[in-house]
Motif scaffolding. Sequence first.
Motif, mmCIF file in Angstrom:
data_model
loop_
_atom_site.group_PDB
_atom_site.id
_atom_site.type_symbol
_atom_site.label_atom_id
_atom_site.label_comp_id
_atom_site.label_asym_id
_atom_site.label_seq_id
_atom_site.Cartn_x
_atom_site.Cartn_y
_atom_site.Cartn_z
ATOM 1 N N ALA A 126 -35.523 25.600 26.617
ATOM 2 C CA ALA A 126 -35.046 25.020 27.883
ATOM 3 C C ALA A 126 -33.725 24.291 27.682
ATOM 4 O O ALA A 126 -32.796 24.431 28.482
ATOM 5 N N SER A 143 -30.940 26.887 26.871
ATOM 6 C CA SER A 143 -30.613 27.717 28.039
ATOM 7 C C SER A 143 -29.817 26.916 29.053
ATOM 8 O O SER A 143 -28.862 27.421 29.661
ATOM 9 N N ARG A 144 -30.211 25.664 29.272
ATOM 10 C CA ARG A 144 -29.462 24.825 30.208
ATOM 11 C C ARG A 144 -28.020 24.654 29.750
ATOM 12 O O ARG A 144 -27.079 24.769 30.538
ATOM 13 N N GLU A 145 -27.836 24.391 28.438
ATOM 14 C CA GLU A 145 -26.485 24.193 27.911
ATOM 15 C C GLU A 145 -25.631 25.456 28.092
ATOM 16 O O GLU A 145 -24.462 25.378 28.483
ATOM 17 N N GLU A 188 -24.737 25.922 31.713
ATOM 18 C CA GLU A 188 -23.739 24.930 32.100
ATOM 19 C C GLU A 188 -22.348 25.385 31.668
ATOM 20 O O GLU A 188 -21.368 25.236 32.397
ATOM 21 N N LEU A 217 -29.555 27.431 36.585
ATOM 22 C CA LEU A 217 -29.544 26.045 36.118
ATOM 23 C C LEU A 217 -30.636 25.220 36.787
ATOM 24 O O LEU A 217 -31.303 24.398 36.133
ATOM 25 N N GLU A 218 -30.822 25.432 38.069
ATOM 26 C CA GLU A 218 -31.872 24.689 38.774
ATOM 27 C C GLU A 218 -33.230 24.940 38.121
ATOM 28 O O GLU A 218 -34.018 24.014 37.871
ATOM 29 N N TRP A 248 -33.908 25.804 34.986
ATOM 30 C CA TRP A 248 -34.059 25.192 33.665
ATOM 31 C C TRP A 248 -34.140 23.675 33.753
ATOM 32 O O TRP A 248 -34.844 23.041 32.965
ATOM 33 N N TYR A 249 -33.442 23.058 34.747
ATOM 34 C CA TYR A 249 -33.589 21.610 34.940
ATOM 35 C C TYR A 249 -35.024 21.263 35.332
ATOM 36 O O TYR A 249 -35.604 20.283 34.856
ATOM 37 N N LEU A 274 -33.977 14.491 35.937
ATOM 38 C CA LEU A 274 -33.810 15.937 35.795
ATOM 39 C C LEU A 274 -34.026 16.658 37.122
ATOM 40 O O LEU A 274 -33.322 17.638 37.430
ATOM 41 N N GLN A 315 -30.921 16.309 39.065
ATOM 42 C CA GLN A 315 -29.915 17.255 38.581
ATOM 43 C C GLN A 315 -30.159 18.640 39.160
ATOM 44 O O GLN A 315 -29.217 19.351 39.569
ATOM 45 N N ALA A 316 -31.427 19.038 39.194
ATOM 46 C CA ALA A 316 -31.768 20.352 39.739
ATOM 47 C C ALA A 316 -31.382 20.443 41.209
ATOM 48 O O ALA A 316 -30.856 21.467 41.679
#
Length: 742
Positions: A670, A673-675, A678, A709-710, A712-713, A729, A732-733
């Motif tokens: 997670a 993948s988010r990084e 981004e 991204l949503e 993974w957040y 988090l 952020q999503a």
Amino acid sequence: MDKCPRTGCGGKIEDGFCDVCGLEPPAPLSSSTAPPSMSSRTSSRPTAVTSWTTPTTSAVTSRSRRGSTRSTNRGLLGRGIVDIAPVPKRDPREAVLTNPEVPENKRFCSKCGTKVGRGREGRPGRVEGFCAKCGHHFDFTPKLQPGQLVGQYEVLGCIAHGGLGWIYLALDHAVADRWVVLKGLLDTGDADAMAAAVAERRFLAQVEHPTIVKIFNFVEHAHDGITTGYIVMEYVGGTSIKDMIKEVRQKSGDQTACLPLTQAIAYTLEVLPAMGYLHGIGLVYCDFKPDNVIQVEEQLKLIDLGAVRHVSDEDSAIYGTTGYQAPEIGKELPSPVSDVYTVGRALAVMSFPFDFHNTYKTSLPGPAEQALLAEFESYHRLLTRATHSDPAQRFGSAEEMRDQLEGVFREVAAAEDGQPRPGVSVEFTPERRSFGIPTTSVPSTPTLAVVAQSLPIPRVDAADPGAAFLAGVHATDPKELVAELKATKLASVEIKLRLARAYIELGDHANAAKTLNSTKTEHGDWRVAWHRGLASLAENKPGNARMAFESVYDALPGEAAPKLGIAVCAEASGDLADADKYYRMVWRTDRTYISAAFGLARALLGKGGRMEAVDVLNSVPDTSSHHLAAQLAAVRARTGIPRSAGLSAEDLVLAGSQLAGLELDDARRAVASRELLESAFAWVRGGPNGSPGTVLGCRLVEDDLRRGLEGWYRALARQAGTRRERIALVDQANRVRPRTWI
């Protein structure tokens, strides 16, 4: 007793080895197995290699299998590291000189060294006469003619001349007409030369080594009322290293050409054990040079032992060659370390051109003058120590020089073709632990205190009085260890060094320094300097630590540990060029130093070398426990956050494919993948929208990346350990999700 199957040898197999060529009989080949081929290196200079690709499993298996069959797939001279072409055994008859004559430029008075027998005004020089300076008689004519019998030996003719005499080819009629060599005196009127020949007979009767020419007999022959002695030795029908250099120059048309560096080192590695053997039986060689080493097939032979003497001999004449002989000779007797000097000088002569007879008679050119020394710093430092003007600063033995030259050999060979050449150090342990390994995909620069407790340490000297005591110490807590070590009454350098390390681990810098200052060692012991470097690292003083590690590097140029220490200090001081250089030297040679891979990647990223950093991280072998961390770091290095200069859609797609193929737990997947998304999102917003390709299932368009991204957040929110973290988090999503009417 079987006959040696090698063509032209004629020896017999005793205890598994031939009594003439010294080799094992070749293993019989099955009908389905072709004989192994042998190839030579054709380039005289290594080429730069920047690829860090890790071999596949099958390639690793193949490399291991090649190492296990070293005796058949690689020449003995290459030590399983490089290939050295075999030199065919020469037909003895071809070696006989048609017109044996000492060249005029090599005619000198054997008593005072003045030029004699030189031509004038178009007239040739005399081969017999008297020295104009001291009146000593000289005679350069052969004393034996073809067909003459000297005892059981029939002379066939002259094959060479050397500093102490003519060399004749002969047949031994008493032992199966085997080929032998008779070595007489260049000038039979010279008392010193005669004494040297007698000494050679006495010393060499006890010499038995596969790399040293065999002495069979000693005979005398009367000529014109003068009795001359001749040493009978084995015929070695190969090519001398000196002649190899001449051949390289003739073929290339370059009169400054020398042997490839790996070949020169391989030859020296074969010679050093022979030198060590002589030293072990109380002898010194005195006159080592490329002229006195012959390669025949896949073996070297050390010849021309006329200058060999007992190490304690204070009376016999000392023979040597200008440009090779150690500078202290004349003031001091020859010794094992003066032999080390001659080997170092000969190695230099083999590998690069310089005026070693005059300008650099007792010194070496520097890296600014000789590109090879600039390219291979470890090699330069090895030569510098081996040929130091102070005997106490040289390698203390042939074995010590061989150990360090082996490490340099591996380093040079790895630089040549990019393939690692790991080896086991006889001086240092492996890394105690790897450092600078990121716990997430974020690069991690280690603290110097952590490095001080991670770098290799010197192996315990088994001869030290405290070695047995330390083997029985089981305390792991530094405080308990200090108490236990201070309680012993043994006078031991090893105990002192272990005590200093315990103080370093405690952060007690004052007592660490006090302990090291009170440690009394022999001159040239590098272990205290190494511990001073560790202590300086623990105090966050990289400049002081580097000076200590540099001194260890001077003493041990073949070791990886001091280079790793220097790299760390350079990185901590902001010198990324040196950090790159020394981390690279370590990693390129030995892939077990995982810390060097991550250090090199950090240095490359700091200099903007993003793609090479990715290659380095991807070269961490899958057998390493840090392979997964390296793969995650490679994904991040390829894409970068924030937006990296030169980042392309292809980089993002490749990073996504690499990440998708990793076996990760839910939490790490997670985060990674988010990084990555981004980075892709930042790239799309700052550049073209709608580029081809997908990253983790998302097209490179803004709305797709926002949805990814949503997701993974929200996945990270479900894994959050606290309510506050979970809420952050989710926020952020919500912020990143695509705008909709719903």
